[in-house]
Design an enzyme around this catalytic site. Structure first.
Site, PDB file in Angstrom:
ATOM      1  N   GLU A   1       4.051   9.903   7.872  1.00 24.20           N
ATOM      2  CA  GLU A   1       2.908  10.787   7.530  1.00 24.20           C
ATOM      3  C   GLU A   1       2.431  11.547   8.771  1.00 24.20           C
ATOM      4  OE1 GLU A   1       1.640  10.891   4.398  1.00 24.20           O
ATOM      5  OE2 GLU A   1       2.603   9.127   3.521  1.00 24.20           O
TER       6      GLU A   1
ATOM      7  N   GLN B   1     -13.129 -17.650  27.663  1.00 20.66           N
ATOM      8  CA  GLN B   1     -13.669 -16.284  27.759  1.00 20.66           C
ATOM      9  C   GLN B   1     -12.582 -15.210  27.583  1.00 20.66           C
ATOM     10  OE1 GLN B   1     -15.816 -16.156  31.476  1.00 20.66           O
ATOM     11  NE2 GLN B   1     -17.567 -17.246  30.628  1.00 20.66           N
TER      12      GLN B   1
ATOM     13  N   LEU C   1      10.865  14.734   1.401  1.00 21.75           N
ATOM     14  CA  LEU C   1      10.654  15.831   2.343  1.00 21.75           C
ATOM     15  C   LEU C   1      11.553  15.659   3.577  1.00 21.75           C
ATOM     16  CD1 LEU C   1       8.994  18.362   3.151  1.00 21.75           C
ATOM     17  CD2 LEU C   1       7.339  16.820   4.208  1.00 21.75           C
TER      18      LEU C   1
ATOM     19  N   ILE D   1      13.044   7.760   2.526  1.00 20.63           N
ATOM     20  CA  ILE D   1      12.208   8.077   1.372  1.00 20.63           C
ATOM     21  C   ILE D   1      11.737   6.779   0.698  1.00 20.63           C
ATOM     22  CG2 ILE D   1      12.103   9.362  -0.813  1.00 20.63           C
ATOM     23  CD1 ILE D   1      12.561  11.072   1.834  1.00 20.63           C
TER      24      ILE D   1
ATOM     25  N   ARG E   1      -6.920 -24.052  17.187  1.00 19.97           N
ATOM     26  CA  ARG E   1      -5.891 -24.421  18.165  1.00 19.97           C
ATOM     27  C   ARG E   1      -6.525 -24.960  19.452  1.00 19.97           C
ATOM     28  NH1 ARG E   1      -0.624 -25.845  18.929  1.00 19.97           N
ATOM     29  NH2 ARG E   1       0.129 -25.114  20.953  1.00 19.97           N
TER      30      ARG E   1
ATOM     31  N   ARG F   1       0.835  -1.206   0.000  1.00 15.34           N
ATOM     32  CA  ARG F   1       0.000   0.000   0.000  1.00 15.34           C
ATOM     33  C   ARG F   1       0.870   1.255   0.000  1.00 15.34           C
ATOM     34  NH1 ARG F   1       0.189   3.861   2.865  1.00 15.34           N
ATOM     35  NH2 ARG F   1       0.135   2.638   4.783  1.00 15.34           N
TER      36      ARG F   1
ATOM     37  N   GLU G   1      14.448  14.833   6.184  1.00 16.80           N
ATOM     38  CA  GLU G   1      15.917  14.898   6.147  1.00 16.80           C
ATOM     39  C   GLU G   1      16.481  14.243   7.407  1.00 16.80           C
ATOM     40  OE1 GLU G   1      16.984  18.991   5.618  1.00 16.80           O
ATOM     41  OE2 GLU G   1      16.098  19.045   3.601  1.00 16.80           O
ATOM     42  N   PRO G   2      17.778  13.951   7.408  1.00 13.70           N
ATOM     43  CA  PRO G   2      18.354  13.302   8.593  1.00 13.70           C
ATOM     44  C   PRO G   2      18.068  14.086   9.878  1.00 13.70           C
ATOM     45  CG  PRO G   2      19.935  13.293   6.797  1.00 13.70           C
ATOM     46  CD  PRO G   2      18.761  14.082   6.317  1.00 13.70           C
TER      47      PRO G   2
HETATM   48  C1  LIG Z   1       9.028   3.243   6.488  1.00 18.32           C
HETATM   49  C2  LIG Z   1       9.056   4.738   6.387  1.00 18.32           C
HETATM   50  C3  LIG Z   1       8.800   5.357   5.169  1.00 18.32           C
HETATM   51  C4  LIG Z   1       8.864   6.746   5.055  1.00 18.32           C
HETATM   52  N1  LIG Z   1       8.645   7.335   3.821  1.00 18.32           N
HETATM   53  C5  LIG Z   1       8.822   8.680   3.681  1.00 18.32           C
HETATM   54  C6  LIG Z   1       8.745   9.299   2.385  1.00 18.32           C
HETATM   55  O1  LIG Z   1       8.433   8.640   1.378  1.00 18.32           O
HETATM   56  N2  LIG Z   1       9.021  10.635   2.272  1.00 18.32           N
HETATM   57  C7  LIG Z   1       9.365  11.396   3.355  1.00 18.32           C
HETATM   58  O2  LIG Z   1       9.609  12.585   3.187  1.00 18.32           O
HETATM   59  N3  LIG Z   1       9.444  10.841   4.612  1.00 18.32           N
HETATM   60  C8  LIG Z   1       9.190   9.506   4.786  1.00 18.32           C
HETATM   61  N4  LIG Z   1       9.297   8.921   6.034  1.00 18.32           N
HETATM   62  C9  LIG Z   1       9.742   9.752   7.164  1.00 18.32           C
HETATM   63  C10 LIG Z   1       8.640  10.060   8.184  1.00 18.32           C
HETATM   64  O3  LIG Z   1       7.671  10.914   7.637  1.00 18.32           O
HETATM   65  C11 LIG Z   1       9.319  10.618   9.429  1.00 18.32           C
HETATM   66  O4  LIG Z   1      10.011   9.536  10.023  1.00 18.32           O
HETATM   67  C12 LIG Z   1       8.357  11.253  10.422  1.00 18.32           C
HETATM   68  O5  LIG Z   1       7.868  12.472   9.932  1.00 18.32           O
HETATM   69  C13 LIG Z   1       8.986  11.479  11.806  1.00 18.32           C
HETATM   70  O6  LIG Z   1      10.192  12.147  11.688  1.00 18.32           O
HETATM   71  P1  LIG Z   1      11.499  11.570  12.434  1.00 18.32           P
HETATM   72  O7  LIG Z   1      11.613  10.144  12.144  1.00 18.32           O
HETATM   73  O8  LIG Z   1      12.623  12.474  12.098  1.00 18.32           O
HETATM   74  O9  LIG Z   1      11.152  11.687  13.981  1.00 18.32           O
HETATM   75  P2  LIG Z   1      11.379  13.020  14.912  1.00 18.32           P
HETATM   76  O10 LIG Z   1      10.700  14.197  14.306  1.00 18.32           O
HETATM   77  O11 LIG Z   1      12.814  13.146  15.257  1.00 18.32           O
HETATM   78  O12 LIG Z   1      10.565  12.578  16.213  1.00 18.32           O
HETATM   79  C14 LIG Z   1      11.098  11.754  17.257  1.00 18.32           C
HETATM   80  C15 LIG Z   1      10.021  11.636  18.331  1.00 18.32           C
HETATM   81  O13 LIG Z   1       9.776  12.934  18.894  1.00 18.32           O
HETATM   82  C16 LIG Z   1       8.386  13.234  18.825  1.00 18.32           C
HETATM   83  N5  LIG Z   1       8.208  14.670  18.614  1.00 18.32           N
HETATM   84  C17 LIG Z   1       8.736  15.445  17.629  1.00 18.32           C
HETATM   85  N6  LIG Z   1       8.341  16.722  17.776  1.00 18.32           N
HETATM   86  C18 LIG Z   1       7.514  16.742  18.860  1.00 18.32           C
HETATM   87  C19 LIG Z   1       6.760  17.760  19.521  1.00 18.32           C
HETATM   88  N7  LIG Z   1       6.776  19.029  19.083  1.00 18.32           N
HETATM   89  N8  LIG Z   1       6.053  17.425  20.620  1.00 18.32           N
HETATM   90  C20 LIG Z   1       6.007  16.129  21.054  1.00 18.32           C
HETATM   91  N9  LIG Z   1       6.678  15.129  20.481  1.00 18.32           N
HETATM   92  C21 LIG Z   1       7.427  15.429  19.399  1.00 18.32           C
HETATM   93  C22 LIG Z   1       7.878  12.414  17.635  1.00 18.32           C
HETATM   94  O14 LIG Z   1       6.475  12.213  17.702  1.00 18.32           O
HETATM   95  C23 LIG Z   1       8.688  11.138  17.792  1.00 18.32           C
HETATM   96  O15 LIG Z   1       8.077  10.301  18.747  1.00 18.32           O
HETATM   97  C24 LIG Z   1       9.180   7.534   6.187  1.00 18.32           C
HETATM   98  C25 LIG Z   1       9.406   6.899   7.429  1.00 18.32           C
HETATM   99  C26 LIG Z   1       9.341   5.536   7.533  1.00 18.32           C
HETATM  100  C27 LIG Z   1       9.591   4.882   8.861  1.00 18.32           C
END
Ligand SMILES: Cc1cc2nc3c(=O)[nH]c(=O)nc-3n(C[C@H](O)[C@H](O)[C@H](O)COP(=O)(O)OP(=O)(O)OC[C@H]3O[C@@H](n4cnc5c(N)ncnc54)[C@H](O)[C@@H]3O)c2cc1C
Length: 384
Positions: A364, A280, A132, A164, A269, A91, A134-135
């Site tokens: 997302e 239950q 969108l 991505i 099972r 999906r 970034e590290p």
């Molecule tokens: C399998 C997979 C596919 C993906 N595909 C795409 C893609 O196609 N394109 C793309 O651009 N991205 C993609 N992503 C990236 C995804 O959108 C991000 O991982 C997501 O937005 C979270 O960012 P981060 O991982 O940097 O976490 P961070 O932003 O670093 O967050 C770390 C933690 O802190 C929390 N946090 C952050 N800010 C706050 C706040 N203000 N208050 C409270 N809590 C907070 C978060 O909820 C999280 O629990 C993908 C990710 C995965 C896992």
């Protein structure tokens, strides 16, 4: 009574919607299920399925014109639901192609960009990704460091995108970068000098989906590759809003699959001389999971009808995404436990769904970020 009869949504669907559901379900059963365990173990996305996904009109399905099927929101939701009953990665491929890459071009592109890319993408001959994250910037994409510098009549893009979907095999990337007038979107062809992609090693979720990095090392693109309608962060955020709707429907497909497997397994099972389903405590687990899946499915139908009327607010999509991803992950974990040790075996599928649903909880917009969006809508105070 099966889970769908309990949801009781057949009477709420139009003929075209039932047709979409049954044709995607058949495709999933015949072509996707037989290979998913091996693909997941191998950590590969089944690119061989792309021509058939295109033939069924699933790429760009909910877009109008340019060779796209123009499906209504509910039919699109059902398609996502059926695809994810196999695997969230399947999906995700369709979602990224449709709701992120194609939608960005459809909504913000020039007429020439739409004519050039959308029919090829609907046909599955051109695959897109959406760069969108970034590290150093995930939940806060407004802080992005990828730069777009003006260079005569064109642009030079520099930066790195991570996590991505479809990165490793996409023919084009929709890349978001900070330009002199704020965040802008660009279509970047894989062949451009300075553009490359890489793997994310040792991924333990979404293994049947390609997730990688994009490297932009001074990539020159002409101005006709810039999305002229995309001005500022609200452009990529509106693409995410569109994609979240499909995620919300999809995760319930995974939850429904887990519940059906758990019902069948616990009825077969035997322990203490009787099926475990006759206990239950087991029935209480099944009833809890079923109740949440039914409620969330009906919310999906209601919000799909609002979306078809153009009345679905982004905060309602946030609520739907947060609610359904929570429910689906909880359902998968509880069903996993009901299968005992077999719950961690690949052949029973539930653990794979549970691992995938950890990603849907995060991508997302994470659960917390959607919590804050709902909180802001309710109180008027932004707590991000
Ligand atoms: C399998 C997979 C596919 C993906 N595909 C795409 C893609 O196609 N394109 C793309 O651009 N991205 C993609 N992503 C990236 C995804 O959108 C991000 O991982 C997501 O937005 C979270 O960012 P981060 O991982 O940097 O976490 P961070 O932003 O670093 O967050 C770390 C933690 O802190 C929390 N946090 C952050 N800010 C706050 C706040 N203000 N208050 C409270 N809590 C907070 C978060 O909820 C999280 O629990 C993908 C990710 C995965 C896992």
């Amino acid at each position: 009574m099966d889970v769908e009869q309990l949801i009781g949504w057949d009477s709420l669907l139009h003929d075209e919607e039932r047709l979409v559901r049954s044709s995607v379900r058949r495709f999933v059963q015949e072509k996707c299920m037989p290979r998913i365990v091996a693909d997941y173990e191998a950590g590969r996305f089944a690119v061989e399925l792309i021509p058939e996904l295109a033939q069924m009109g699933l790429l760009g399905a909910n877009l109008e014109g340019y060779g796209c099927a123009g499906m209504g929101a509910l039919a699109w939701g059902l398609a996502c639901h059926e695809l994810e009953s196999c695997d969230s990665g399947l999906r995700s491929f369709v979602s990224v192609q449709t709701s992120l890459a194609m939608f960005a071009i459809w909504k913000f592109g020039s007429e020439a960009q739409k004519q050039k890319w959308l029919p090829e993408m609907a046909a599955g001959r051109v695959i897109g990704c959406f760069g969108l994250t970034e590290p150093e910037h995930g939940s806060d994409p407004g802080g992005m460091e990828t730069k777009a510098q003006k260079d005569g009549a064109g642009w030079i893009l520099s930066g790195r995108k991570l996590w991505i979907t479809n990165a490793q095999f996409a023919n084009i990337a929709v890349v978001w970068a900070r330009g002199p007038e704020g965040i802008a979107g660009f279509i970047v062809e894989r062949e451009r000098a300075g553009f490359s992609s890489g793997d994310i090693p040792h991924k333990l979720s979404m293994r049947a989906s390609a997730t990688g990095a994009l490297y932009l090392d001074g990539v020159r693109v002409p101005d006709e590759n810039r999305l002229p309608g995309a001005q500022g962060l609200k452009a990529p955020l509106s693409c995410l809003d569109n994609a979240r709707f499909g995620v919300s429907w999809g995760v319930l497909g995974a939850a429904r699959a887990c519940l059906e497997i758990a019902i069948s397994y616990t009825c077969d099972r035997k322990q203490f001389g009787v099926p475990v389903a006759s206990k239950q405590l087991v029935q209480a687990e099944l009833a809890d999971v079923a109740s949440e899946v039914v409620k969330a499915s009906l919310l999906c139908v209601h919000f799909a009808r609002l979306k078809e009327q153009g009345k679905l607010d982004p905060v309602q999509t946030s609520l739907l995404k947060r609610n359904n991803c929570r429910i689906a992950l909880d359902a998968a974990r509880r069903c996993r436990a009901l299968l005992g040790a077999n719950g961690v075996a690949g052949d029973f599928h539930v653990m794979r769904h549970a691992a995938n649903l950890e990603s849907t909880f995060t991508y997302e917009g994470t659960d917390q970020i959607h919590t804050l969006s709902i909180g802001r809508a309710l109180t008027g105070h932004a707590a991000f």
